[in-house]
Structure formats: structure tokens, C-alpha cells
Design a protein around this motif. Structure first.
Motif, PDB file in Angstrom:
ATOM      1  N   ALA A  28       0.826  -1.262   0.262  1.00 45.02           N
ATOM      2  CA  ALA A  28       0.196  -0.009  -0.093  1.00 45.02           C
ATOM      3  C   ALA A  28       0.907   1.226  -0.049  1.00 45.02           C
ATOM      4  O   ALA A  28       0.586   1.874  -0.744  1.00 45.02           O
ATOM      5  N   GLN A  31       2.768   1.674  -3.566  1.00 47.40           N
ATOM      6  CA  GLN A  31       1.711   2.159  -4.502  1.00 47.40           C
ATOM      7  C   GLN A  31       1.487   3.900  -4.196  1.00 47.40           C
ATOM      8  O   GLN A  31       1.489   4.483  -5.033  1.00 47.40           O
ATOM      9  N   TYR A  39      -2.931  10.472  -5.522  1.00 47.15           N
ATOM     10  CA  TYR A  39      -3.501  10.126  -4.221  1.00 47.15           C
ATOM     11  C   TYR A  39      -4.097  11.298  -3.597  1.00 47.15           C
ATOM     12  O   TYR A  39      -4.976  11.337  -2.645  1.00 47.15           O
ATOM     13  N   TYR A  47      -7.359   6.700   0.801  1.00 48.46           N
ATOM     14  CA  TYR A  47      -6.505   5.712   0.018  1.00 48.46           C
ATOM     15  C   TYR A  47      -6.227   4.422   0.830  1.00 48.46           C
ATOM     16  O   TYR A  47      -6.592   3.358   0.261  1.00 48.46           O
ATOM     17  N   TYR A  51      -7.811   0.800  -0.016  1.00 50.91           N
ATOM     18  CA  TYR A  51      -6.781  -0.310  -0.234  1.00 50.91           C
ATOM     19  C   TYR A  51      -7.150  -1.541   0.444  1.00 50.91           C
ATOM     20  O   TYR A  51      -7.129  -2.661  -0.199  1.00 50.91           O
ATOM     21  N   HIS A  60      -8.001  -6.614  -5.017  1.00 50.59           N
ATOM     22  CA  HIS A  60      -7.068  -6.248  -5.060  1.00 50.59           C
ATOM     23  C   HIS A  60      -5.984  -6.629  -5.957  1.00 50.59           C
ATOM     24  O   HIS A  60      -5.095  -6.161  -6.406  1.00 50.59           O
ATOM     25  N   SER A 306      -6.896   2.623 -10.029  1.00 54.73           N
ATOM     26  CA  SER A 306      -6.293   1.598  -9.161  1.00 54.73           C
ATOM     27  C   SER A 306      -4.825   1.784  -8.774  1.00 54.73           C
ATOM     28  O   SER A 306      -4.430   2.672  -9.150  1.00 54.73           O
ATOM     29  N   LEU A 307      -4.332   0.693  -8.250  1.00 54.43           N
ATOM     30  CA  LEU A 307      -2.959   0.652  -7.695  1.00 54.43           C
ATOM     31  C   LEU A 307      -1.904   0.964  -8.901  1.00 54.43           C
ATOM     32  O   LEU A 307      -0.946   1.402  -8.755  1.00 54.43           O
ATOM     33  N   ILE A 313      -9.155  -0.053  -8.306  1.00 50.37           N
ATOM     34  CA  ILE A 313      -9.071  -0.660  -6.954  1.00 50.37           C
ATOM     35  C   ILE A 313     -10.641  -0.974  -6.345  1.00 50.37           C
ATOM     36  O   ILE A 313     -10.774  -1.617  -5.747  1.00 50.37           O
TER      37      ILE A 313
END
Length: 329
Positions: A28, A31, A39, A47, A51, A60, A306-307, A313
Motif C-alpha cells: 500500500a 503504491q 492520491y 486511499y 486499499y 485487489h 487503481s494501484l 482498486i
């Protein structure tokens, strides 16, 4: 990720290790640092909330690299479940696919998913016959589950099988500490030369010994014994196929429904029916109904990428067309 009901009876370090919390926390943060400019638009707290919610829900692993999806048992279960959700319709339609086609489907969800693992799965399904034959979705996914979730166990058992085939005494069979995918092919070559297989009771004793040393997940001893007690001799791929069909093993992994319910997913069916109805109402125009449909779909879209691409995500892993379309972007 399964909640440990006895979490208060273990130490903090034991709980963190059991649930791979530090692994996910490290990922996490990694990322976050890689995409910090994006973010910061909605906040670090949100975030981290999203996550770990994604990890809990199993979403995920979508579009992540292979090393990530295989890094923890929870990741492996999540990936197997998402693969079933996304492509269950193939089985429902009765379609038979080749190994290369299943490999392509897996790579839609994990771009660098290795073809070697798909080849080994095909060998289980086809008992090491011509692996370019067509396979049903049901046969493939249960065998894939064994190959992927229990990868280290399967590789270790393949070496034991080779040693027993070569005539080594059970007392001299060495429990492997590291293996490679090429060794499975070697086991296949050995098996073609000795179709009879090995003594089931001896094989069982050796597997039991290796399970005591394995740090990775492996099938329950009860399931292994039940499979091996069914015949006097057993082949390597015969053993794996029996495990793939064993309902207790499937329940232990917890990624797939029972075989009788494999093609049933009422929630997804309702979603598909809704989408089909929208297309039927306005298949070619930009009518208000189509706009409403697009508005409904937009409600499910992530407010961010997403990541990797931030939009993934929050994606619901329900096998809908939204997921499949996103995997192609």
C-alpha cells in the motif's frame, strides 16, 4: 482475507504474520509513493481505507503482476475466485477451450501470468496426453486451482514421485526445499515411461513427511490419504486430478463453489439480464434509456485509478463486462 476469530489469543507478531498484514501495508505504501500526486487529490486516509477494503473483498489482485497475485494464500484465493466470476459464462455456454485460450483469459486479469502454469494445469486435466486438446471450463478451473494455490506442494510432490519412479527407497527420498516449473515436465517424461505409477501407500508416507516441513499451504492429510487409498498404485497426474475433484479440498481452499454450483451465480445473471435488456431497448441509438444505463454503470466506476491505473482498486470483481473491458485498457 479470512478473519481469525481467535486473534486475541495470539501475539501481535503472530497475528500480523498469519494475515500478511505487513506485506499489504508495504504494498500500500509502495503504491502510494508511486502515485502520490494522484492520491493526494482525495486524501491518504481514504486511499488506505479503500486499499484494505479492496484486499478484504478480494478485488485487489485485478491486473496486478504475477508475483503479487501469488504472494499470499489470500491473493491466490482471490485470483481464482475472480477468474471464475469473470469467465463462468464460458462453462455455462458449454464451450471447450484450448490451453492457449485459457492462458489468454488469465492474462486478461494478470498480464504476465506464465504460460508454464497453464501448461501444467492442462497436463492435470488431460493426464499428460496431448495438452493442446480442448478442455471444459469445469475441468480446467478445478485443476488450475490445485496447480496455482498449491504450487509449491505440487512441485515438491513431483520430485518425490520422480525419486520413487527411479527406484529410490522411501528412506532416501529427499524432501525438496526449492524447485522449478521445468521439474514438472521432467515428472511427466518419467511418467510416460512408467505408466503404472508408484505404490500409493509409499507415496502417501513420503507426502506426509514433506507436509510436516512445508511452510506453504498443502491439502489436508485426510484428503491426501482418501485419494491415495482408492487404488494400490497411482500416477503423478492421476493423484493431482483426484485432488482437483476432491470436494473437501475445494472447500478447504474456499475460492470456488461446489461443482454442482459452479455455473450458478444469480447476482451476476441478474446483472447480465439488466444489461441485455438495456441493449434490447435501444441497441443503436443514444436514447434516454441508453443514457440511463450508462449513468448506472458510471455509478460503479471508481472515482480514481487503481494501484496501477488508479481506476481499478474499487472495481467490483463480479465478472461483469465492466471488468473485462477494463482489463483490455
Amino acid at each position: 482475507m479470512k478473519m481469525n476469530t481467535d486473534r486475541f489469543s495470539v501475539t501481535v507478531d503472530e497475528y500480523l504474520a498469519e494475515n500478511n498484514v505487513l506485506f499489504y501495508l508495504n504494498d500500500a505504501v509502495t503504491q502510494l509513493l508511486e502515485h502520490k500526486e494522484e492520491y493526494t487529490q482525495f486524501g491518504v486516509v481514504r486511499y488506505f481505507t479503500e486499499y484494505f477494503t479492496s484486499v478484504k473483498n478480494g478485488n485487489h489482485v485485478l491486473f496486478r503482476e504475477f508475483n503479487y497475485i501469488k504472494a499470499t494464500p489470500h491473493n491466490r484465493v482471490s485470483f481464482i475466485h475472480i477468474f471464475w466470476k469473470c469467465f463462468r459464462q464460458i462453462g455455462k455456454n458449454g464451450d471447450l477451450l484450448a490451453m492457449s485460450e485459457y492462458s489468454s483469459l488469465l492474462q486478461l486479469l494478470c498480464p504476465d501470468f506464465p504460460i508454464e502454469m497453464v501448461q501444467n494445469t492442462a497436463r492435470i486435466v488431460l493426464m499428460d496426453d496431448a495438452i493442446d486438446c480442448l478442455m471444459s471450463f469445469s475441468d480446467f478451473i478445478y485443476s488450475f486451482q490445485i496447480q496455482f494455490y498449491y504450487e509449491e506442494f505440487v512441485q515438491s510432490v513431483s520430485l518425490i514421485y520422480q525419486d520413487l519412479l527411479s527406484g529410490k527407497s522411501p528412506n532416501t527420498v529427499i524432501v525438496p526445499t526449492s524447485t522449478s516449473v521445468e521439474q514438472l515436465s521432467s515428472a511427466a517424461n518419467e511418467e510416460r515411461e512408467t505408466q503404472k505409477g508408484v505404490d500409493s501407500s509409499v507415496f502417501s508416507e513420503c507426502i506426509e513427511a514433506i507436509c510436516e516441513r512445508l511452510k506453504h499451504k498443502y491439502p489436508s492429510n485426510a484428503a491426501i490419504k482418501e485419494v491415495l487409498q482408492s487404488s494400490q498404485d497411482v500416477s503423478f497426474y492421476g493423484f493431482l486430478m483426484a485432488l482437483a475433484k476432491h470436494e473437501g479440498t475445494n472447500q478447504d481452499i474456499g475460492a470456488l463453489p461446489n461443482k454442482s454450483d459452479l455455473l450458478i451465480d444469480p447476482e451476476m445473471d441478474l446483472e447480465l439480464e439488466r444489461l441485455i435488456a438495456q441493449v434490447a431497448i435501444s441497441p443503436t441509438s443514444n436514447s434516454s434509456s441508453s443514457a440511463a444505463g450508462q449513468k448506472d454503470l458510471s455509478k460503479k466506476a471508481s472515482p480514481r485509478k487503481s494501484l496501477h491505473q488508479r481506476k481499478r482498486i474499487e472495481m467490483e470483481s463480479d465478472g461483469s463486462t465492466e471488468e473485462t473491458d477494463s482489463s483490455e485498457n
